[in-house]
Design a protein around this motif. Structure first.
Motif, PDB file in Angstrom:
ATOM      1  N   ALA A 182       0.779  -1.173   0.153  1.00  0.00           N
ATOM      2  CA  ALA A 182      -0.094  -0.027   0.089  1.00  0.00           C
ATOM      3  C   ALA A 182       0.806   1.295   0.035  1.00  0.00           C
ATOM      4  CB  ALA A 182      -0.958   0.069   1.210  1.00  0.00           C
ATOM      5  N   SER A 183       2.195   1.112  -0.227  1.00  0.00           N
ATOM      6  CA  SER A 183       2.846   2.349  -0.189  1.00  0.00           C
ATOM      7  C   SER A 183       2.910   3.245  -1.652  1.00  0.00           C
ATOM      8  CB  SER A 183       4.584   2.009   0.009  1.00  0.00           C
ATOM      9  OG  SER A 183       4.981   0.983  -0.942  1.00  0.00           O
ATOM     10  N   VAL A 184       2.532   2.564  -2.526  1.00  0.00           N
ATOM     11  CA  VAL A 184       2.350   3.404  -3.731  1.00  0.00           C
ATOM     12  C   VAL A 184       0.882   3.846  -3.979  1.00  0.00           C
ATOM     13  CG1 VAL A 184       2.596   3.106  -6.378  1.00  0.00           C
ATOM     14  CG2 VAL A 184       3.966   1.898  -4.794  1.00  0.00           C
ATOM     15  N   PRO A 185       0.480   5.001  -4.066  1.00  0.00           N
ATOM     16  CA  PRO A 185      -0.759   5.440  -4.135  1.00  0.00           C
ATOM     17  C   PRO A 185      -1.761   5.165  -5.380  1.00  0.00           C
ATOM     18  CG  PRO A 185       0.514   7.497  -4.075  1.00  0.00           C
ATOM     19  CD  PRO A 185       1.283   6.177  -3.825  1.00  0.00           C
ATOM     20  N   VAL A 186      -0.805   5.423  -6.444  1.00  0.00           N
ATOM     21  CA  VAL A 186      -1.760   5.166  -7.525  1.00  0.00           C
ATOM     22  C   VAL A 186      -0.754   4.250  -8.497  1.00  0.00           C
ATOM     23  CG1 VAL A 186      -2.147   6.350  -9.694  1.00  0.00           C
ATOM     24  CG2 VAL A 186      -2.403   7.553  -7.587  1.00  0.00           C
ATOM     25  N   SER A 187      -1.594   3.203  -9.186  1.00  0.00           N
ATOM     26  CA  SER A 187      -0.623   2.067  -9.714  1.00  0.00           C
ATOM     27  C   SER A 187      -1.702   1.531 -10.883  1.00  0.00           C
ATOM     28  CB  SER A 187      -0.378   0.945  -8.897  1.00  0.00           C
ATOM     29  OG  SER A 187      -0.109  -0.151  -9.478  1.00  0.00           O
ATOM     30  N   VAL A 188      -1.082   1.122 -12.006  1.00  0.00           N
ATOM     31  CA  VAL A 188      -1.746   0.544 -13.152  1.00  0.00           C
ATOM     32  C   VAL A 188      -1.455  -1.016 -13.137  1.00  0.00           C
ATOM     33  CG1 VAL A 188      -1.755   2.458 -14.394  1.00  0.00           C
ATOM     34  CG2 VAL A 188      -0.107   0.982 -15.040  1.00  0.00           C
ATOM     35  N   ALA A 189      -0.980  -1.532 -12.100  1.00  0.00           N
ATOM     36  CA  ALA A 189      -0.599  -2.760 -12.006  1.00  0.00           C
ATOM     37  C   ALA A 189      -1.881  -3.692 -12.176  1.00  0.00           C
ATOM     38  CB  ALA A 189       0.400  -3.289 -10.672  1.00  0.00           C
ATOM     39  N   HIS A 190      -2.797  -3.349 -11.622  1.00  0.00           N
ATOM     40  CA  HIS A 190      -4.090  -4.072 -11.816  1.00  0.00           C
ATOM     41  C   HIS A 190      -4.480  -4.583 -13.121  1.00  0.00           C
ATOM     42  CE1 HIS A 190      -8.140  -6.091 -10.310  1.00  0.00           C
ATOM     43  NE2 HIS A 190      -8.467  -5.345 -11.058  1.00  0.00           N
ATOM     44  N   GLN A 191      -4.511  -3.298 -13.859  1.00  0.00           N
ATOM     45  CA  GLN A 191      -4.937  -3.474 -15.361  1.00  0.00           C
ATOM     46  C   GLN A 191      -3.886  -4.537 -16.251  1.00  0.00           C
ATOM     47  OE1 GLN A 191      -4.870  -0.656 -13.391  1.00  0.00           O
ATOM     48  NE2 GLN A 191      -5.844   1.044 -14.478  1.00  0.00           N
ATOM     49  N   SER A 192      -2.628  -4.398 -15.690  1.00  0.00           N
ATOM     50  CA  SER A 192      -1.593  -5.174 -16.269  1.00  0.00           C
ATOM     51  C   SER A 192      -1.853  -6.619 -15.726  1.00  0.00           C
ATOM     52  CB  SER A 192      -0.185  -4.574 -16.055  1.00  0.00           C
ATOM     53  OG  SER A 192       0.038  -3.410 -16.864  1.00  0.00           O
ATOM     54  N   ALA A 193      -1.950  -6.792 -14.576  1.00  0.00           N
ATOM     55  CA  ALA A 193      -1.926  -7.987 -14.214  1.00  0.00           C
ATOM     56  C   ALA A 193      -3.243  -8.929 -14.790  1.00  0.00           C
ATOM     57  CB  ALA A 193      -2.096  -8.081 -12.883  1.00  0.00           C
ATOM     58  N   LYS A 194      -4.250  -8.192 -14.851  1.00  0.00           N
ATOM     59  CA  LYS A 194      -5.830  -8.544 -15.128  1.00  0.00           C
ATOM     60  C   LYS A 194      -5.551  -9.031 -16.751  1.00  0.00           C
ATOM     61  CE  LYS A 194     -10.779  -7.579 -16.038  1.00  0.00           C
ATOM     62  NZ  LYS A 194     -11.828  -6.767 -15.663  1.00  0.00           N
ATOM     63  N   ALA A 195      -4.910  -8.268 -17.435  1.00  0.00           N
ATOM     64  CA  ALA A 195      -4.598  -8.416 -19.174  1.00  0.00           C
ATOM     65  C   ALA A 195      -3.781  -9.828 -19.224  1.00  0.00           C
ATOM     66  CB  ALA A 195      -4.013  -7.194 -19.671  1.00  0.00           C
ATOM     67  N   ALA A 196      -2.828  -9.897 -18.316  1.00  0.00           N
ATOM     68  CA  ALA A 196      -1.890 -11.043 -18.214  1.00  0.00           C
ATOM     69  C   ALA A 196      -2.490 -12.349 -17.775  1.00  0.00           C
ATOM     70  CB  ALA A 196      -0.563 -10.660 -17.644  1.00  0.00           C
ATOM     71  N   GLY A 197      -3.623 -12.187 -17.197  1.00  0.00           N
ATOM     72  CA  GLY A 197      -4.352 -13.297 -16.493  1.00  0.00           C
ATOM     73  C   GLY A 197      -3.485 -13.744 -15.108  1.00  0.00           C
ATOM     74  N   LEU A 198      -2.928 -12.776 -14.382  1.00  0.00           N
ATOM     75  CA  LEU A 198      -2.049 -13.206 -13.258  1.00  0.00           C
ATOM     76  C   LEU A 198      -2.641 -12.785 -12.302  1.00  0.00           C
ATOM     77  CD1 LEU A 198       0.796 -13.499 -11.896  1.00  0.00           C
ATOM     78  CD2 LEU A 198       1.269 -10.916 -12.176  1.00  0.00           C
ATOM     79  N   PRO A 199      -3.013 -13.599 -11.272  1.00  0.00           N
ATOM     80  CA  PRO A 199      -3.473 -13.362  -9.831  1.00  0.00           C
ATOM     81  C   PRO A 199      -3.019 -12.155  -9.089  1.00  0.00           C
ATOM     82  CG  PRO A 199      -3.419 -15.651 -10.126  1.00  0.00           C
ATOM     83  CD  PRO A 199      -2.604 -14.992 -11.006  1.00  0.00           C
TER      84      PRO A 199
END
Length: 214
Positions: A182-199
């Protein structure tokens, strides 16, 4: 409660990499994220009471403090091991023997890099994907037994979707999971993980981010 786990590496989910053992999906489709995970008791899973997951990062750098945490903390606390300590496999297996699930903390480019530098072989936003993947594999080769990756810093990388895409795909192909602190307030990792099928999951809060008396 301490529910001991087998020492790593476990051959079925391990391959030899250029810098050490690398996680892989087994020939029978078993993932390191499952093989190396602690089994949550059924009573906890079925309970309607609130559940809290805690991960303690920075493990492995200071051997004395790491051993103290392994000895004194409940086995249900997950440990995030940094890739820079000595005798990491031995320390990880001691933690697993006491029931602690383990994740690998990977240094990621923060704002202000390189003045603000999380460590050698940091994953960088504006670098070719081959170099980033080689660095990621170096980190993963430091020890075996982790269920997935968690970030160390990373405010810049985690907002660079083109740099994240191949990294998320690599984690997916190796049967891992990604946990963002939770140290990074803004991130696009969720979108990237979802596109890759990564939990993926994201932590809600950093405990004692401000270590004052209150």
């Amino acid at each position: 409660t301490h529910r001991p786990m087998k020492p790593a590496p476990i051959a079925a989910v391990t391959e030899t990499g250029p810098d050490g053992p690398l996680p892989r999906i087994s020939e029978r489709g078993k993932k390191p994220s499952d093989i190396y995970a602690q089994v949550t008791p059924t009573a906890v899973l079925t309970s309607e009471r609130p559940k809290i997951a805690i991960i303690l990062g920075g493990m492995g750098i200071n051997a004395r403090l790491t051993q103290k945490a392994i000895k004194d903390l409940p086995g249900d606390i997950t440990f995030g091991f940094a890739p820079y300590g000595d005798n990491l496999q031995e320390q990880v297996n001691k933690a697993r023997a006491r029931g602690h699930e383990v994740m690998l903390q990977v240094p990621m480019e923060p704002v202000g890099y390189p003045g603000n530098n999380p460590g050698p072989k940091t994953l960088i936003a504006d670098i070719d994907s081959a170099s980033n993947l080689a660095a990621l594999q170096w980190h993963m080769g430091r020890f075996a037994g982790f269920t997935g990756i968690t970030n160390y810093m990373g405010a810049r990388l985690l907002n660079a979707p083109e740099a994240l895409a191949p990294l998320m795909a690599e984690l997916k192909d190796r049967g891992l999971i990604y946990l963002e602190d939770a140290s990074v307030p803004v991130s696009v990792a969720h979108q990237s993980a979802k596109a890759a099928g990564l939990p993926m999951r994201r932590a809600d809060i950093v405990i004692d981010a401000e270590p004052d008396a209150a």
